[in-house]
Every structure is written in structure tokens, then in C-alpha cells.
Write a protein that holds these residues in place. Structure first.
Motif, mmCIF file in Angstrom:
data_model
loop_
_atom_site.group_PDB
_atom_site.id
_atom_site.type_symbol
_atom_site.label_atom_id
_atom_site.label_comp_id
_atom_site.label_asym_id
_atom_site.label_seq_id
_atom_site.Cartn_x
_atom_site.Cartn_y
_atom_site.Cartn_z
ATOM 1 N N VAL A 25 0.739 -1.255 0.021
ATOM 2 C CA VAL A 25 -0.049 -0.147 -0.107
ATOM 3 C C VAL A 25 0.744 1.311 0.081
ATOM 4 C CG1 VAL A 25 -1.618 1.352 1.488
ATOM 5 C CG2 VAL A 25 -1.891 -1.005 1.076
ATOM 6 N N CYS A 72 -8.840 -3.318 -3.523
ATOM 7 C CA CYS A 72 -8.940 -2.984 -2.153
ATOM 8 C C CYS A 72 -7.619 -2.333 -1.518
ATOM 9 C CB CYS A 72 -9.523 -3.918 -1.361
ATOM 10 S SG CYS A 72 -11.264 -4.566 -1.543
ATOM 11 N N ARG A 73 -6.884 -2.901 -1.736
ATOM 12 C CA ARG A 73 -5.346 -2.278 -1.411
ATOM 13 C C ARG A 73 -5.126 -1.058 -2.155
ATOM 14 N NH1 ARG A 73 -1.698 -5.361 -2.969
ATOM 15 N NH2 ARG A 73 -0.052 -4.728 -1.652
ATOM 16 N N ASP A 110 -6.941 1.750 -0.526
ATOM 17 C CA ASP A 110 -6.325 2.259 0.663
ATOM 18 C C ASP A 110 -5.228 3.344 0.293
ATOM 19 O OD1 ASP A 110 -7.890 0.782 2.334
ATOM 20 O OD2 ASP A 110 -6.381 -1.035 2.325
ATOM 21 N N LYS A 135 -6.485 6.542 -0.359
ATOM 22 C CA LYS A 135 -6.667 7.208 0.739
ATOM 23 C C LYS A 135 -5.574 7.843 1.336
ATOM 24 C CE LYS A 135 -10.020 6.777 4.627
ATOM 25 N NZ LYS A 135 -10.941 5.881 5.233
ATOM 26 N N TYR A 183 -16.233 -1.717 -0.863
ATOM 27 C CA TYR A 183 -14.930 -1.483 -0.212
ATOM 28 C C TYR A 183 -14.804 0.133 -0.625
ATOM 29 C CZ TYR A 183 -10.396 -1.491 2.138
ATOM 30 O OH TYR A 183 -9.560 -1.348 3.172
ATOM 31 N N SER A 223 -15.165 3.651 1.609
ATOM 32 C CA SER A 223 -14.066 4.176 2.093
ATOM 33 C C SER A 223 -13.963 5.706 2.521
ATOM 34 C CB SER A 223 -12.985 4.216 0.692
ATOM 35 O OG SER A 223 -13.426 5.040 -0.312
#
Length: 325
Positions: free
Chosen positions: A152, A192-193, A196, A199, A246, A250
């Protein structure tokens, strides 16, 4: 894997094909947007987004016609993940044509991507041979990003300073014995990673390319032809819906674009958009998918929305002048 389904895989012209039984569903679409001319030579693809937008009726939204300067004013830097894919490269091409915008093509292998994007080629998808046009990458910064192999933190560095992110990654079906694992790694965990990482990097807007019927189990479509055939490839729809959920949780502004069966040719019908969990069949040109993705980056009416898109083959295509919602 069911031998019938695997045979369909070998014979299919595209792994993303959907069965389209008729046009009744298309005619009842809640949205009617503008599409490109069927003859690409009649309209310069690179100038489409610069033209004045025309007004159309959209279910649940007021009319809004953003112009090219709106892109420059609200988004300064956009990263396209999966930039060498057939949809990703079209998104990259459109973004690269906009002024005052920094565009990053996020790819697994920078050297290979640079060569692949700058060269016209022919690819084989199922039983169909498709022509892939070259992309002018002179104004694009290609950077490494691998949603499976990178941490990530590493992906966050690639996304550093970006306002927007277009996620156009997806596993490529190959060995039928490994498809489940590949779809899980790319379309679920890897995506999904990446969210992350976005974000952590402070990305403000994410546009994700997904698929109609990702949530098919929830509205009784698990036995529909489109769901059965598509999900036979690594349970990809079940994996994609995890990433969709996801993203929605977020806290990042998102637009999830769910196209029907993807085709490489220019559009032959008008672009139609419906709300989520509505379409279970239909096809759409990747050109239109890319147009919608680019427009969704800055159109406030696409904020935190799921857009299901197909073509209405009954209505002739028109010039796409930007997303009007």
C-alpha cells in the motif's frame, strides 16, 4: 469448471460478453446521454471533450454541461491504473488531450508499457482478432504500479499529489485452473489495497470500472445468462462486488461505472445509463466507457453514484460532448 461454460470461454469473442435478448429493457433506460459518431473519422476523438455540451434528459438529475476548463479547474493530476488495458488506454488517451492536466499511466512494467502504448497492434480475445490503436504518450508520465505485488505504501507513492484516480484494472483470463486465484488477487484484494493507497495519498475522487451484474446475487440474477457466463471466469463478479463495496465505504468520493459486455469497435447505438442493479444484458463500446469515466471525474452529479451503461442499438449514435446528468 463446467465443460459447457469453458467451451463458451474458448469460443467467445470476448470474456466480457453478455446475452442481449431484446431491446425492451434498453428502451426503458432511465438515462439517455450522447454517444460518439459511428464513423470515427467524422469526429476527432481528441477534440470531443472540448466541444460545447448539449442538453439531454436524465432521470433523477438536473442538466449540467461541463466544459473542458472545468477539468483543469477542479482536477490537476489524474492517475490511470491499468493504463495498458483496452479500456484504460482509451481513458489515458482522452485525459492526455486535456490542457493543464498532469496524467500518470500506472502500469506494471514501464518499459513494456511505453512500447505497447506507442505501437498499434493486434490482439486475440477468444475467437476475435482486434486492432489496438497506438496512444500518444508524449504528455503522459508512466509510473510503476502493481496491485498484486506492491505494498500500500509503494502504491501511495505513485498516487502522491493526484486529485483523481481511474481504476481500470482487471485480471486477464488464462489457465482455467488459476482463474479463481487471479480474479481474487486483482479484482478484489488488489483493488481494495489500491483504494487504501489512494486514501493514504489524499486522492479526492475515484472512478472505478466494474461490470453490470456484479451485485446480481442480491437482486435475483444469479441464474441469468450474463451472470452465469461472466462469473464462470474466476467468479469475477463476486470478486468485483467486494471491491465496489470497499470503495463505497472508504469515504472517498466515487463513481462506479458498470458497463455491459465490452466491445472494441466504435459505438453503434446511443449511450444509455441506468441506476445500479437494473441491467442484466447489453453491450457497449469501450470508447463510450472511457468517455463516461473521464466525464465522471469532474461531474458533481456523478458523485457517489453507480452508473450502469450500455448502448441502445435502436437509436443511432451521436457525438459525445461530455457527461450531461
Amino acid at each position: 469448471m463446467n465443460i459447457y461454460i469453458f467451451t463458451l470461454f474458448l469460443l467467445s469473442s470476448t470474456t466480457e460478453a453478455f446475452v442481449a435478448p431484446g431491446h425492451d429493457l434498453l428502451r426503458t433506460s432511465a438515462f439517455s446521454l450522447l454517444a460518439k459518431e459511428n464513423n470515427e473519422d467524422a469526429v476527432d476523438r481528441r477534440s470531443m471533450l472540448q466541444k460545447a455540451a448539449t442538453t439531454c434528459t436524465a432521470f433523477g438529475f438536473a442538466s449540467l454541461a461541463p466544459t473542458a476548463p472545468a477539468h483543469a479547474a477542479s482536477v490537476k493530476k489524474v492517475v490511470v491504473a491499468g493504463a495498458t488495458g483496452q479500456t484504460g488506454r482509451r481513458v489515458l488517451e482522452r485525459l492526455a488531450s486535456l490542457k493543464d492536466l498532469t496524467v500518470v499511466g500506472a502500469v506494471r512494467n514501464v518499459e513494456k508499457a511505453s512500447k505497447d502504448l506507442s505501437t498499434s497492434s493486434t490482439v486475440v480475445r477468444g475467437a476475435m482478432v482486434q486492432s489496438v490503436e497506438s496512444v500518444d504518450t508524449s504528455s503522459v508520465n508512466l509510473q510503476h504500479l502493481d496491485v498484486v505485488a506492491d505494498s500500500v505504501d509503494i502504491m501511495a507513492k505513485t498516487l502522491e499529489g493526484a486529485d483523481g484516480l481511474v481504476i481500470a484494472v482487471g485480471f486477464v483470463p488464462g489457465n482455467p485452473l488459476k482463474m479463481n486465484g487471479a480474479a481474487h488477487e486483482v479484482d478484489n484484494v488488489g483493488t481494495c489495497r489500491l483504494i487504501d493507497a489512494a486514501k493514504a495519498a489524499g486522492v479526492k475522487k475515484i472512478v472505478m470500472v466494474s461490470s453490470i451484474l456484479t451485485n446480481g446475487r442480491e437482486w435475483g440474477q444469479e441464474k441469468s445468462p450474463g451472470f452465469v457466463i461472466t462469473n464462470a471466469f474466476g467468479n469475477v463478479l463476486d470478486e468485483k462486488i467486494v471491491a465496489e463495496k470497499y470503495l463505497r465505504a472508504s469515504g472517498i468520493d466515487y463513481t462506479i461505472v458498470r458497463p455491459g459486455g465490452l466491445k472494441a469497435k466504435p459505438p453503434t447505438g446511443a449511450l444509455l445509463i441506468q441506476k445500479e442493479d437494473t441491467l442484466n444484458s447489453g453491450e457497449i463500446s469501450r470508447d463510450l466507457v472511457a468517455d463516461v469515466c473521464v466525464a465522471s471525474l469532474t461531474d458533481a452529479k456523478a458523485s457517489n453514484k453507480v452508473l450502469e451503461i450500455i448502448e441502445d442499438e435502436v437509436v443511432p449514435p451521436k457525438v459525445f460532448n461530455g457527461l450531461v446528468m
